[in-house]
Design a protein around this motif. Structure first.
Motif, PDB file in Angstrom:
ATOM      1  N   ALA A  89       3.364  12.152  57.512  1.00 43.24           N
ATOM      2  CA  ALA A  89       1.966  12.200  57.961  1.00 43.24           C
ATOM      3  C   ALA A  89       1.503  13.647  58.158  1.00 43.24           C
ATOM      4  O   ALA A  89       0.388  14.008  57.765  1.00 43.24           O
ATOM      5  CB  ALA A  89       1.794  11.394  59.241  1.00 43.24           C
ATOM      6  N   LYS A  90       2.368  14.466  58.734  1.00 43.35           N
ATOM      7  CA  LYS A  90       2.022  15.878  58.932  1.00 43.35           C
ATOM      8  C   LYS A  90       1.834  16.580  57.589  1.00 43.35           C
ATOM      9  O   LYS A  90       0.873  17.332  57.400  1.00 43.35           O
ATOM     10  CB  LYS A  90       3.095  16.584  59.759  1.00 43.35           C
ATOM     11  N   SER A  93      -1.457  15.567  56.108  1.00 44.45           N
ATOM     12  CA  SER A  93      -2.615  16.194  56.762  1.00 44.45           C
ATOM     13  C   SER A  93      -2.798  17.631  56.302  1.00 44.45           C
ATOM     14  O   SER A  93      -3.919  18.092  56.129  1.00 44.45           O
ATOM     15  CB  SER A  93      -2.501  16.100  58.284  1.00 44.45           C
ATOM     16  N   SER A  97      -6.074  19.090  53.861  1.00 43.01           N
ATOM     17  CA  SER A  97      -6.948  19.943  54.679  1.00 43.01           C
ATOM     18  C   SER A  97      -8.129  20.500  53.891  1.00 43.01           C
ATOM     19  O   SER A  97      -9.201  20.690  54.449  1.00 43.01           O
ATOM     20  CB  SER A  97      -6.145  21.067  55.325  1.00 43.01           C
ATOM     21  N   PRO A 102     -10.849  16.494  58.654  1.00 42.05           N
ATOM     22  CA  PRO A 102      -9.738  15.957  59.461  1.00 42.05           C
ATOM     23  C   PRO A 102     -10.065  14.628  60.150  1.00 42.05           C
ATOM     24  O   PRO A 102      -9.220  13.739  60.212  1.00 42.05           O
ATOM     25  CB  PRO A 102      -9.471  17.061  60.482  1.00 42.05           C
ATOM     26  N   LEU A 105      -9.664  11.588  57.649  1.00 38.54           N
ATOM     27  CA  LEU A 105      -8.405  11.387  56.943  1.00 38.54           C
ATOM     28  C   LEU A 105      -7.648  10.285  57.674  1.00 38.54           C
ATOM     29  O   LEU A 105      -7.343  10.414  58.862  1.00 38.54           O
ATOM     30  CB  LEU A 105      -7.566  12.666  56.922  1.00 38.54           C
TER      31      LEU A 105
END
Length: 132
Positions: A89-90, A93, A97, A102, A105
């Motif tokens: 997930a990180k 993200s 970007s 954000p 998403l």
């Protein structure tokens, strides 16, 4: 075989290639063979998405253009731990970007049984027990 489905209103062919490549490299670093990852992209217009009764087309604008969004659904092995999911997930993200605001998403993890996925002639063997 992990499958990543991405629905967005802001990804051209070059962006799709870049995202697919970076996802494949991330999975490779996690000891998942690159060729096992399938990444699928679909275009989705803001007029096709609603938050409650409000269409994304009418959402507050982040820029002079329409709201940039992405829905990412990750079908991954049910044996994957929470740390793996959080790291994915990180990574997503960070990848998105530049392509999605954000707050627009959305990432979902869907655990699946790898034994329920087949490719090509494997499906015939699984269904009949006989090799074609």
């Amino acid at each position: 075989m992990p499958i990543i489905e991405i629905e967005s209103n802001n990804l051209d062919e070059q962006a799709r290639r870049e995202i697919a490549k970076k996802l494949a490299l991330w999975f490779h670093r996690q000891k998942v063979p690159m060729h096992h990852l399938v990444t699928k992209f679909r275009s989705l217009q803001a007029s096709e998405v609603f938050s409650g009764p409000y269409g994304f087309a009418q959402m507050p604008q982040q820029a002079p253009t329409e709201t940039r969004f992405a829905f990412v659904t990750c079908y991954i092995g049910q044996h994957r731990e929470g740390a793996f999911k959080a790291a994915l997930a990180k990574h997503l993200s960070v990848l998105f970007s530049g392509y999605a605001s954000p707050e627009y998403l959305f990432i979902a993890m869907r655990p699946v049984n790898p034994g329920d996925f087949f490719r090509g002639s494997e499906s015939a063997v699984a269904c009949t027990g006989e090799r074609p």
